[in-house]
Motif scaffolding. Structure first.
Motif, PDB file in Angstrom:
ATOM      1  N   LEU A 155      56.965  53.752  49.882  1.00  0.00           N
ATOM      2  CA  LEU A 155      56.305  53.989  48.577  1.00  0.00           C
ATOM      3  C   LEU A 155      56.230  52.691  47.567  1.00  0.00           C
ATOM      4  N   ILE A 156      57.557  51.809  47.540  1.00  0.00           N
ATOM      5  CA  ILE A 156      57.503  50.912  46.616  1.00  0.00           C
ATOM      6  C   ILE A 156      56.540  49.848  47.372  1.00  0.00           C
ATOM      7  N   ARG A 157      56.552  49.767  48.540  1.00  0.00           N
ATOM      8  CA  ARG A 157      55.606  48.608  49.216  1.00  0.00           C
ATOM      9  C   ARG A 157      54.225  48.772  48.894  1.00  0.00           C
ATOM     10  N   PHE A 158      53.594  50.202  48.971  1.00  0.00           N
ATOM     11  CA  PHE A 158      52.380  50.438  48.833  1.00  0.00           C
ATOM     12  C   PHE A 158      52.241  50.380  47.330  1.00  0.00           C
ATOM     13  N   TYR A 159      53.091  50.760  46.322  1.00  0.00           N
ATOM     14  CA  TYR A 159      52.749  50.485  44.751  1.00  0.00           C
ATOM     15  C   TYR A 159      52.795  49.100  44.490  1.00  0.00           C
ATOM     16  N   VAL A 160      53.543  48.286  45.003  1.00  0.00           N
ATOM     17  CA  VAL A 160      53.144  46.903  44.481  1.00  0.00           C
ATOM     18  C   VAL A 160      51.792  46.267  45.158  1.00  0.00           C
ATOM     19  N   LEU A 161      51.605  46.853  46.361  1.00  0.00           N
ATOM     20  CA  LEU A 161      50.268  46.406  46.905  1.00  0.00           C
ATOM     21  C   LEU A 161      49.159  46.769  46.079  1.00  0.00           C
ATOM     22  N   HIS A 162      49.171  48.199  45.728  1.00  0.00           N
ATOM     23  CA  HIS A 162      48.180  48.845  45.245  1.00  0.00           C
ATOM     24  C   HIS A 162      47.911  48.135  43.636  1.00  0.00           C
ATOM     25  N   CYS A 163      48.872  48.233  42.917  1.00  0.00           N
ATOM     26  CA  CYS A 163      48.905  47.968  41.567  1.00  0.00           C
ATOM     27  C   CYS A 163      49.147  46.476  41.247  1.00  0.00           C
ATOM     28  N   LEU A 164      49.275  45.393  42.141  1.00  0.00           N
ATOM     29  CA  LEU A 164      49.223  43.997  41.759  1.00  0.00           C
ATOM     30  C   LEU A 164      48.700  43.359  42.900  1.00  0.00           C
ATOM     31  N   GLY A 165      49.152  43.369  44.278  1.00  0.00           N
ATOM     32  CA  GLY A 165      48.789  42.458  45.307  1.00  0.00           C
ATOM     33  C   GLY A 165      47.436  42.290  45.485  1.00  0.00           C
ATOM     34  N   ILE A 166      46.691  43.621  45.888  1.00  0.00           N
ATOM     35  CA  ILE A 166      45.595  43.546  46.267  1.00  0.00           C
ATOM     36  C   ILE A 166      44.271  43.386  45.024  1.00  0.00           C
ATOM     37  N   PRO A 167      44.647  44.364  43.925  1.00  0.00           N
ATOM     38  CA  PRO A 167      43.848  43.864  42.818  1.00  0.00           C
ATOM     39  C   PRO A 167      43.416  42.237  42.440  1.00  0.00           C
ATOM     40  N   PHE A 168      44.767  41.756  42.365  1.00  0.00           N
ATOM     41  CA  PHE A 168      44.743  40.313  42.065  1.00  0.00           C
ATOM     42  C   PHE A 168      43.891  39.606  43.004  1.00  0.00           C
ATOM     43  N   VAL A 169      43.724  39.759  44.424  1.00  0.00           N
ATOM     44  CA  VAL A 169      43.163  39.098  45.150  1.00  0.00           C
ATOM     45  C   VAL A 169      41.877  39.478  45.181  1.00  0.00           C
ATOM     46  N   ALA A 170      41.451  40.562  44.918  1.00  0.00           N
ATOM     47  CA  ALA A 170      40.055  41.282  44.608  1.00  0.00           C
ATOM     48  C   ALA A 170      39.378  40.637  43.426  1.00  0.00           C
ATOM     49  N   ALA A 171      40.078  40.361  42.377  1.00  0.00           N
ATOM     50  CA  ALA A 171      39.746  39.943  41.002  1.00  0.00           C
ATOM     51  C   ALA A 171      39.254  38.465  41.387  1.00  0.00           C
ATOM     52  N   CYS A 172      40.225  37.521  42.065  1.00  0.00           N
ATOM     53  CA  CYS A 172      39.661  36.286  42.281  1.00  0.00           C
ATOM     54  C   CYS A 172      38.593  36.158  43.347  1.00  0.00           C
ATOM     55  N   LEU A 173      38.413  37.073  44.161  1.00  0.00           N
ATOM     56  CA  LEU A 173      37.148  37.026  44.984  1.00  0.00           C
ATOM     57  C   LEU A 173      36.068  37.490  44.337  1.00  0.00           C
ATOM     58  N   MET A 174      35.956  38.500  43.335  1.00  0.00           N
ATOM     59  CA  MET A 174      34.875  38.813  42.564  1.00  0.00           C
ATOM     60  C   MET A 174      34.363  37.812  41.540  1.00  0.00           C
ATOM     61  N   ALA A 175      35.454  36.829  40.978  1.00  0.00           N
ATOM     62  CA  ALA A 175      34.883  35.620  40.188  1.00  0.00           C
ATOM     63  C   ALA A 175      34.046  34.696  41.178  1.00  0.00           C
ATOM     64  N   VAL A 176      34.492  34.568  42.435  1.00  0.00           N
ATOM     65  CA  VAL A 176      33.823  33.732  43.385  1.00  0.00           C
ATOM     66  C   VAL A 176      32.548  34.168  43.857  1.00  0.00           C
ATOM     67  N   HIS A 177      32.541  35.507  43.952  1.00  0.00           N
ATOM     68  CA  HIS A 177      31.292  36.314  44.418  1.00  0.00           C
ATOM     69  C   HIS A 177      30.178  36.108  43.048  1.00  0.00           C
ATOM     70  N   PHE A 178      30.683  36.333  41.898  1.00  0.00           N
ATOM     71  CA  PHE A 178      29.551  36.348  41.045  1.00  0.00           C
ATOM     72  C   PHE A 178      29.067  34.999  40.818  1.00  0.00           C
ATOM     73  N   TRP A 179      30.046  34.019  41.052  1.00  0.00           N
ATOM     74  CA  TRP A 179      29.523  32.620  40.922  1.00  0.00           C
ATOM     75  C   TRP A 179      28.587  32.205  42.005  1.00  0.00           C
ATOM     76  N   ARG A 180      28.931  32.529  43.068  1.00  0.00           N
ATOM     77  CA  ARG A 180      28.114  32.219  44.377  1.00  0.00           C
ATOM     78  C   ARG A 180      26.393  33.136  44.221  1.00  0.00           C
ATOM     79  N   VAL A 181      26.651  34.094  43.587  1.00  0.00           N
ATOM     80  CA  VAL A 181      25.412  34.665  43.329  1.00  0.00           C
ATOM     81  C   VAL A 181      24.616  33.916  42.402  1.00  0.00           C
ATOM     82  N   ARG A 182      24.941  33.332  41.548  1.00  0.00           N
ATOM     83  CA  ARG A 182      24.480  32.639  40.570  1.00  0.00           C
ATOM     84  C   ARG A 182      23.869  31.277  41.372  1.00  0.00           C
TER      85      ARG A 182
END
Length: 261
Positions: free
Chosen positions: A225-252
């Motif tokens: 439970l605590i491992r999934f909580y950390v991944l769900h609230c911190l780890g995966i969203p942080f990586v996704a946000a960084c990749l979204m910035a790269v994704h938008f930049w590459r679209v331009r």
């Protein structure tokens, strides 16, 4: 008045100002290019874009919808963190309280239904991009970034599924995590794992394979439970946000939103 002008000149010539605004007012093409290269905001919204990138077209707007739903998930998720406690003793009761007591349960329901909608929007976005051939050069790098973002979206749903800590969540994660036992090389039932030995002892077994690392044990418990909580609230969203910035930049950089090839 003269003192004010002198103060303005002193500020503009200061090192702090130059460290933030390196180029100054972009009065020619060279300065505009330098300003674009040195500013992430102008990377996303450059001064000069192709006409094709501004033309109205039929794109379903699923990429923008996915990003909007990600923002909804982030805001509602932060609010839910004020009330939810990721422990075996409190997780289920906190979830019931969030549904029955706190603000008519609207925060939890917004988070839940936005998550379902985000998965659908990302799949539709990938379908539209694939059907328009946008996985081909020069967009192949951005296509791969999009595939990783799709996987991260599914992992966000998977890790969030356990947090209510009810019978449906526990048994669903039990079934889902069992598939990790068949991971190539990393699952003790997967292909290639039997060949990984050291001194006759297996390196990958039930206590060291991918499933063990995922759920923090051999069975679903408090560690899971605590491992999934950390991944769900911190780890995966942080990586996704960084990749979204790269994704938008590459679209331009690749000429705007892709269209039919």
């Amino acid at each position: 008045m003269q003192q004010l002008k002198d103060l303005q000149k002193a500020i503009v010539k200061s090192q702090i100002w130059k460290s933030i605004f390196r180029v100054g007012i972009p009065t020619d093409n060279r300065k505009r290019a330098l300003a674009t290269l040195g500013n992430v905001v102008l990377h996303l919204h450059p001064i000069k874009v192709k006409k094709s990138g501004l033309r109205m077209s039929y794109t379903w707007c699923m990429g923008g919808t996915s990003f909007f739903l990600f923002l909804v998930e982030t805001i509602t998720g932060l609010l839910l963190m004020f009330y939810y406690r990721p422990t075996v003793e409190y997780a289920y009761f906190d979830m019931v309280d969030l549904r029955e007591v706190v603000a008519f349960g609207i925060m939890r329901e917004l988070h839940r239904w936005a998550a379902h909608a985000m998965v659908i929007a990302v799949w539709l976005h990938m379908f539209r991009v694939f059907m328009t051939g946008s996985y081909k050069p020069p967009r192949e790098f951005n296509w791969n970034v999009g595939v990783i973002l799709l996987v991260l979206t599914l992992l966000l749903s998977f890790t969030g599924y356990l947090l209510p800590w009810d019978q449906l969540a526990i048994w669903a994660i039990t079934v889902g995590s069992n598939m990790a036992r068949a991971t190539p090389l990393l699952g003790h039932e997967g292909p290639g794992a039997a060949f990984l030995t050291l001194g006759g002892e297996k390196l990958i077994h039930v206590g060291s394979d991918a499933r063990f690392g995922l759920i923090a044990g051999r069975t679903i418990g408090g560690g899971t439970l605590i491992r999934f909580y950390v991944l769900h609230c911190l780890g995966i969203p942080f990586v996704a946000a960084c990749l979204m910035a790269v994704h938008f930049w590459r679209v331009r950089k690749d000429g705007g939103i892709s269209g039919p090839v």
